[in-house]
Design an enzyme around this catalytic site. Structure first.
Site, short mmCIF file in Angstrom:
data_model
loop_
_atom_site.label_atom_id
_atom_site.label_comp_id
_atom_site.label_asym_id
_atom_site.label_seq_id
_atom_site.Cartn_x
_atom_site.Cartn_y
_atom_site.Cartn_z
N GLY A 127 0.84 -1.20 0.00
CA GLY A 127 0.00 0.00 0.00
C GLY A 127 0.87 1.24 0.00
O GLY A 127 2.10 1.16 0.09
N SER A 143 2.71 4.76 1.09
CA SER A 143 3.38 5.24 2.29
C SER A 143 2.33 5.93 3.17
O SER A 143 1.51 6.70 2.67
CB SER A 143 4.48 6.25 1.90
OG SER A 143 5.11 6.75 3.05
N GLY A 144 2.33 5.62 4.45
CA GLY A 144 1.36 6.22 5.36
C GLY A 144 0.06 5.45 5.46
O GLY A 144 -0.83 5.84 6.21
N ALA A 145 -0.06 4.33 4.75
CA ALA A 145 -1.29 3.54 4.81
C ALA A 145 -1.42 2.77 6.12
O ALA A 145 -2.52 2.43 6.53
CB ALA A 145 -1.37 2.58 3.62
N GLY A 146 -0.29 2.48 6.76
CA GLY A 146 -0.33 1.74 8.02
C GLY A 146 0.29 0.36 7.96
O GLY A 146 0.10 -0.45 8.87
N LYS A 147 1.05 0.07 6.93
CA LYS A 147 1.64 -1.26 6.75
C LYS A 147 2.53 -1.66 7.91
O LYS A 147 2.38 -2.75 8.47
CB LYS A 147 2.44 -1.32 5.44
CG LYS A 147 1.64 -1.06 4.19
CD LYS A 147 2.49 -1.03 2.94
CE LYS A 147 3.59 0.00 2.96
NZ LYS A 147 3.12 1.40 3.06
N SER A 192 5.88 -1.82 -2.33
CA SER A 192 5.87 -2.76 -3.47
C SER A 192 4.83 -2.33 -4.50
O SER A 192 3.80 -2.98 -4.66
CB SER A 192 5.68 -4.21 -3.02
OG SER A 192 4.69 -4.38 -2.06
#
Length: 193
Positions: free
Chosen positions: A30, A32-36, A104
């Site tokens: 996802g 950047s900043g999505a919470g991965k 990715s």
């Protein structure tokens, strides 16, 4: 006594594995900043509390070591994903749950990563938020730098992100809590909440 030219018939697949879910790669992709990374660390802690072996492979940590020679070009991103996938495969072969948290951005590289694993051993999870939410979170100030031209080839701004077409699981972190996401991840691994 084992002689230097003798080999063992034992493979990594024969190694004893802890009780619980089979070893798998949980691939969190996802923006950047999505919470991965947040979800990866929460899932790792949850599994370890249950006595299961798990390890997080996070993009920032990989870039600090294994992929420190790579930049952010499309070719470098592909190589970063390739390296992470091979490391994740080693962890899975050793009986662990490998939790990969990488942007990715390209489907082809995620498909190549998936191809390294036996069917069912690669769980692609789309950690999804609208770009506006990711930019608002911007924990490292990367979107601001990208918008001002200080960070070229930044995914979501001037480099594309190709969402998974058929992820095993999609987590909307703008509407779900970390605990709810971990519960759904555990369910995909066949574990109780």
């Amino acid at each position: 006594m084992l002689q230097p030219d003798e080999t063992s018939d034992i493979t990594c697949q024969d190694c004893s594995r802890p009780q619980g879910p089979p070893a798998r790669a949980v691939w969190l992709t996802g923006l950047s900043g999505a919470g991965k990374t947040t979800l990866a660390q929460a899932l790792e802690a949850s599994l370890q509390r249950d006595g299961l072996r798990a390890c997080v492979l996070d993009g920032d940590r990989l870039r600090a070591g294994l992929s420190s020679d790579l930049g952010f070009s499309d070719a470098d991103r592909a190589e970063s994903v390739r390296r992470a996938a091979h490391v994740a495969r080693l962890f899975v072969d050793a009986g662990m749950v490998a939790i990969v948290a990488l942007i990715s951005p390209f489907r082809a590289e995620r498909a190549a990563a998936r191809a390294l694993f036996a069917p069912g051993d690669f769980i692609e999870v789309y950690v999804n938020v609208p770009l506006a939410v990711a930019e608002e979170r911007d924990p490292k100030g990367l979107y601001r730098r990208a918008r001002s031209g200080g960070l070229p080839h930044f995914t979501g701004i001037d480099s594309p992100y190709e969402p998974p077409e058929a992820p095993v699981l999609e987590l909307r972190t703008d509407t779900l809590s970390v605990a709810e996401c971990v519960e759904r991840l555990r369910a995909r691994l066949g574990l109780a909440p």
